[in-house]
Write a protein that holds these residues in place. Structure first.
Motif, mmCIF file in Angstrom:
data_model
loop_
_atom_site.group_PDB
_atom_site.id
_atom_site.type_symbol
_atom_site.label_atom_id
_atom_site.label_comp_id
_atom_site.label_asym_id
_atom_site.label_seq_id
_atom_site.Cartn_x
_atom_site.Cartn_y
_atom_site.Cartn_z
ATOM 1 N N ILE A 128 -5.915 5.917 -7.051
ATOM 2 C CA ILE A 128 -4.667 4.372 -6.432
ATOM 3 C C ILE A 128 -4.473 5.638 -5.027
ATOM 4 N N LEU A 129 -4.816 6.767 -4.604
ATOM 5 C CA LEU A 129 -5.141 6.620 -3.383
ATOM 6 C C LEU A 129 -5.210 5.880 -2.229
ATOM 7 N N GLN A 130 -7.326 6.447 -3.399
ATOM 8 C CA GLN A 130 -8.052 5.724 -2.435
ATOM 9 C C GLN A 130 -8.133 4.235 -2.421
ATOM 10 N N ALA A 131 -7.853 3.761 -3.078
ATOM 11 C CA ALA A 131 -7.518 1.917 -3.113
ATOM 12 C C ALA A 131 -6.224 1.543 -1.819
ATOM 13 N N ALA A 132 -4.874 2.390 -2.242
ATOM 14 C CA ALA A 132 -4.637 2.213 -0.648
ATOM 15 C C ALA A 132 -4.690 2.479 1.074
ATOM 16 N N TYR A 133 -5.541 3.587 0.702
ATOM 17 C CA TYR A 133 -6.038 4.281 2.224
ATOM 18 C C TYR A 133 -7.053 2.279 2.885
ATOM 19 N N GLY A 134 -7.752 2.067 1.883
ATOM 20 C CA GLY A 134 -8.615 1.433 1.592
ATOM 21 C C GLY A 134 -7.699 0.282 2.236
ATOM 22 N N LYS A 135 -6.832 -0.017 1.821
ATOM 23 C CA LYS A 135 -5.877 -1.484 2.083
ATOM 24 C C LYS A 135 -5.062 -1.794 3.333
ATOM 25 N N PRO A 180 -5.146 2.116 6.457
ATOM 26 C CA PRO A 180 -5.516 3.169 6.531
ATOM 27 C C PRO A 180 -3.766 3.867 7.631
ATOM 28 N N ASP A 181 -3.498 4.492 7.147
ATOM 29 C CA ASP A 181 -1.940 5.805 7.340
ATOM 30 C C ASP A 181 -1.884 6.526 7.571
ATOM 31 N N PRO A 182 -1.306 7.405 8.749
ATOM 32 C CA PRO A 182 -1.311 8.616 8.383
ATOM 33 C C PRO A 182 -0.923 9.488 7.017
ATOM 34 N N GLU A 183 0.053 9.043 6.581
ATOM 35 C CA GLU A 183 0.814 9.838 5.603
ATOM 36 C C GLU A 183 0.025 9.518 4.079
ATOM 37 N N ILE A 184 -0.372 8.044 4.024
ATOM 38 C CA ILE A 184 -1.656 7.945 2.782
ATOM 39 C C ILE A 184 -2.553 8.891 3.315
ATOM 40 N N ALA A 185 -3.012 9.367 3.823
ATOM 41 C CA ALA A 185 -4.187 10.237 4.602
ATOM 42 C C ALA A 185 -3.792 11.417 4.368
ATOM 43 N N ALA A 186 -2.159 11.610 4.474
ATOM 44 C CA ALA A 186 -2.187 13.076 4.164
ATOM 45 C C ALA A 186 -1.805 13.458 2.870
ATOM 46 N N HIS A 187 -1.893 12.452 1.298
ATOM 47 C CA HIS A 187 -1.828 12.408 0.027
ATOM 48 C C HIS A 187 -3.552 12.260 0.070
ATOM 49 N N LEU A 188 -3.870 11.432 0.430
ATOM 50 C CA LEU A 188 -5.721 11.040 -0.213
ATOM 51 C C LEU A 188 -6.269 12.460 0.069
ATOM 52 N N GLY A 189 -6.159 12.516 1.511
ATOM 53 C CA GLY A 189 -6.794 14.573 2.028
ATOM 54 C C GLY A 189 -6.425 15.430 0.861
ATOM 55 N N ASP A 227 0.424 4.726 -2.435
ATOM 56 C CA ASP A 227 0.734 5.475 -2.451
ATOM 57 C C ASP A 227 1.739 6.569 -3.227
ATOM 58 N N SER A 228 2.707 6.007 -3.264
ATOM 59 C CA SER A 228 3.910 6.776 -4.035
ATOM 60 C C SER A 228 3.825 7.186 -5.495
ATOM 61 N N LEU A 229 2.911 5.915 -5.868
ATOM 62 C CA LEU A 229 2.587 6.094 -7.011
ATOM 63 C C LEU A 229 1.405 7.474 -7.492
ATOM 64 N N GLY A 230 0.520 6.829 -6.631
ATOM 65 C CA GLY A 230 -0.956 8.221 -6.569
ATOM 66 C C GLY A 230 -0.300 9.210 -6.245
ATOM 67 N N ALA A 287 0.775 -1.002 0.135
ATOM 68 C CA ALA A 287 -0.250 -0.413 0.076
ATOM 69 C C ALA A 287 0.792 1.793 -0.184
ATOM 70 N N TYR A 288 2.165 1.602 0.856
ATOM 71 C CA TYR A 288 2.749 2.366 0.594
ATOM 72 C C TYR A 288 3.046 2.852 -0.690
#
Length: 604
Positions: free
Chosen positions: A546-553, A555-564, A528-531, A524-525
């Motif tokens: 891509i980021l929604q799929a990564a966060y669904g897999k 849930p991580d604060p760094e992925i949350a930062a990018h998705l948000g 996140d980089s690809l997204g 998932a990380y």
């Protein structure tokens, strides 16, 4: 009890097969030496049986047969196992004696003659029909000889002869019994055929489908294993067996297996050890994937239903500490320690060490350094001393005594070959925790110089180079690591993400990250980089997917930062705020998340 694994040792002798000849037992005791020690209960049982019945049981051996066995054992002792085997097997056939058949098998195995052992075991099985021990020997010897195609009828006999009460345990043991077979497809075919009748029996269907599923899993056939888990769960919703298979599938990335676990937990009362194993394993998976809220709910339910089970309290305390709920964490750990001390086993001893370390961490967070040291003083196991000293070093650093902290770690004795590396890693990690990036970079450099073949050290040194403001050094280090280990996906991802984060050479960054995705498609990380690089390139819609799929897999604060941030840029402000709030709950001090919120001037 696990019938397939009851092949040797005192507990393997079925009560009905205990030798009734005191003379035969005496002969075995006198002449079989170490091998006779595998059935030490036999003489005692024979004597108890005779005593309880008030009868004297005469030997069935005549003088010639006694002499024959004596010659057999003397030949074995003299280094002529082939001759000894022949004498003993002939005596076993004449007497139809399971102890003598077993001895013949043992002599053959000790002589590394698999074919002779198989011949003796088969003779035993034919002469004494229904002997589960004989059939188990035949099965194991066939597997050792890699004659898997011959094991089907033997496995069927074992399953047929075992009692109904033990049959599910025997069925569950089948995949482990066949685990060393090299031809996994052939093993699966044999097992499926042998288990066929039990797939249709309500009392055994859940266990049978689970074992079939595990045979698929051994072949990396995850969809087929999932189907088996579902069929087993449908046959018996409260059974823990399909749920345990589903957990294994989840660990392999098969998220569609999770509903089976939910439904089993709902259907069961969590009253058996297997039910507890399902709940605990599920909680661990939730913790590993940072689904902390769900993990806490599972652990709280488990500790409520089974307050005398120690391990759930340890996991709950660890989670509460991670969430900085210090009073609750201390209470959970105190409960665990009380239960673990009562148990007094090795597993509990290891758990106590963990709890002492966590109690020291709680005291450290409360600035009670004396109490923290007192908890660390309780750790006595030499293998755990390093962990205690790492925590002591942290206490010193928090009191502004970093030089002493580093000296403490450096002064630790190197009891094991790996200790030198662990000491350097601990020192570097301590410096990282206190954001001493340049010093951490230097310590990792020292570690790499001493252990140049450890890829993780080179990777960590590169990460510290970036933190220390040396992006050029980081790139040199990562490219050298890629050249040395072309399959080290973390290096591609880190270099690509660093370029994307600095918004430079974006096409090259994307190419690097796509290589990382190719090497680790389920990470998932890396997703996140690809997204993130897609977002930097202006491909917002693809980045969002891509980021929604990564966060669904995960849930991580760094992925949350990018998705948000992607949601925010698209005007989806409420959804962005929701994701950021979730990220803050996961880790309120995450650097990437805090930097994002500060840059966008947002207070969720």
């Amino acid at each position: 009890m696990n019938t397939l694994h009851r092949i040797a040792g005192p507990s393997t002798q079925p009560a009905g097969l205990v030798r009734k000849s005191a003379l035969a037992v005496a002969l075995a005791t006198c002449f079989w030496g170490a091998s006779a020690q595998t059935t030490p209960a036999a003489p005692a049982q024979a004597q108890a049986t005779a005593s309880d019945a008030g009868e004297i049981v005469n030997s069935a051996l005549n003088a010639p047969l006694f002499y024959q066995l004596l010659l057999g054992e003397l030949n074995v002792r003299a280094g002529e196992p082939g001759t000894g085997y022949s004498f003993i097997l002939d005596a076993a056939r004449k007497q139809r004696d399971p102890l003598l058949y077993r001895r013949a098998v043992e002599v053959a195995l000790q002589a590394r003659s698999g074919e002779a052992a198989l011949a003796a075991a088969r003779a035993w099985s034919q002469e004494i029909p229904g002997s589960s021990e004989a059939n188990r020997f035949v099965l194991q010897i066939l597997l050792a000889l890699n004659r898997v195609n011959e094991t089907g009828p033997v496995l069927q006999s074992i399953l047929k002869d075992v009692s109904a009460a033990e049959r599910n345990d025997t069925i569950n043991a089948v995949p482990q019994t066949f685990s060393r077979v090299t031809d996994k497809a052939q093993a699966a075919a044999v097992v499926r055929e042998a288990l066929g009748p039990y797939l249709k029996q309500p009392a055994h269907a859940a266990a049978a489908f689970t074992s079939v599923g595990r045979m698929y899993l051994a072949q990396d056939q995850l969809p087929e294993a999932l189907v088996s888990a579902r069929l087993g769960h449908t046959a018996e919703p409260a059974s823990p067996f399909p749920a345990l298979l589903a957990l294994e599938l989840m660990e392999r990335g098969e998220q569609a297996a999770e509903p089976i676990v939910h439904q089993q937990l709902a259907a069961s009362s969590i009253a058996t050890s297997a039910d507890t194993a399902v709940a605990l394993a599920y909680a661990r998976i939730l913790l590993d994937t940072q689904r902390n809220q769900e993990a806490r709910a599972q652990l709280e339910k488990l500790t409520t239903r089974q307050p005398d089970q120690a391990e759930p309290w340890l996991l709950l305390g660890s989670l509460q500490l991670q969430e900085n709920a210090l009073p609750a964490a201390a209470a959970s750990l105190e409960k665990y320690m009380a239960l673990a001390r009562q148990a007094g086993d090795e597993r509990s001893a290891r758990g106590l060490t963990q709890s002492y370390l966590m109690m020291a961490q709680i005291a450290e967070k409360r600035q009670d350094f004396a109490a923290a040291n007192a908890w660390l003083d309780r750790i006595e196991n030499a293998d755990d001393v390093m962990a205690a000293q790492i925590r002591r070093a942290s206490l010193l650093a928090r009191q502004g005594r970093m030089a002493q902290a580093r000296a403490l770690l450096r002064s630790q004795p190197e009891r094991r070959p790996d200790d030198a590396r662990l000491k350097l890693v601990a020192e570097a990690q301590l410096l990282r925790d206190f954001k001493a990036w340049r010093e951490a970079y230097e310590v990792y450099g020292e570690a790499v110089a001493r252990f140049p073949d450890v890829a993780d050290l080179r990777y960590d040194q590169a990460m510290m180079a970036e933190k220390a403001g040396k992006p050029a050094d980081m790139e040199v280090l990562l490219r050298a690591l890629i050249a040395a280990k072309p399959d080290f996906h973390h290096a591609y991802n880190a270099l690509g993400y660093s370029l994307a984060e600095r918004n430079v050479r974006l096409p090259e960054a994307k190419k690097l990250i796509e290589k990382a995705v190719e090497l680790a498609p389920g990470d998932a990380y890396i997703q996140d980089s690809l997204g993130w690089v897609e977002f930097r390139l202006g491909n917002t819609a693809r980045a969002l997917d891509i980021l929604q799929a990564a966060y669904g897999k995960r849930p991580d604060p760094e992925i949350a930062a990018h998705l948000g941030e992607v949601l925010w840029s698209q005007g989806q402000r409420e959804q962005a705020l929701k994701i950021w709030r979730e990220g803050l709950l996961l880790s309120a001090d995450n650097e990437t998340l805090q930097t994002t919120l500060k840059r966008l001037r947002v207070k969720p």
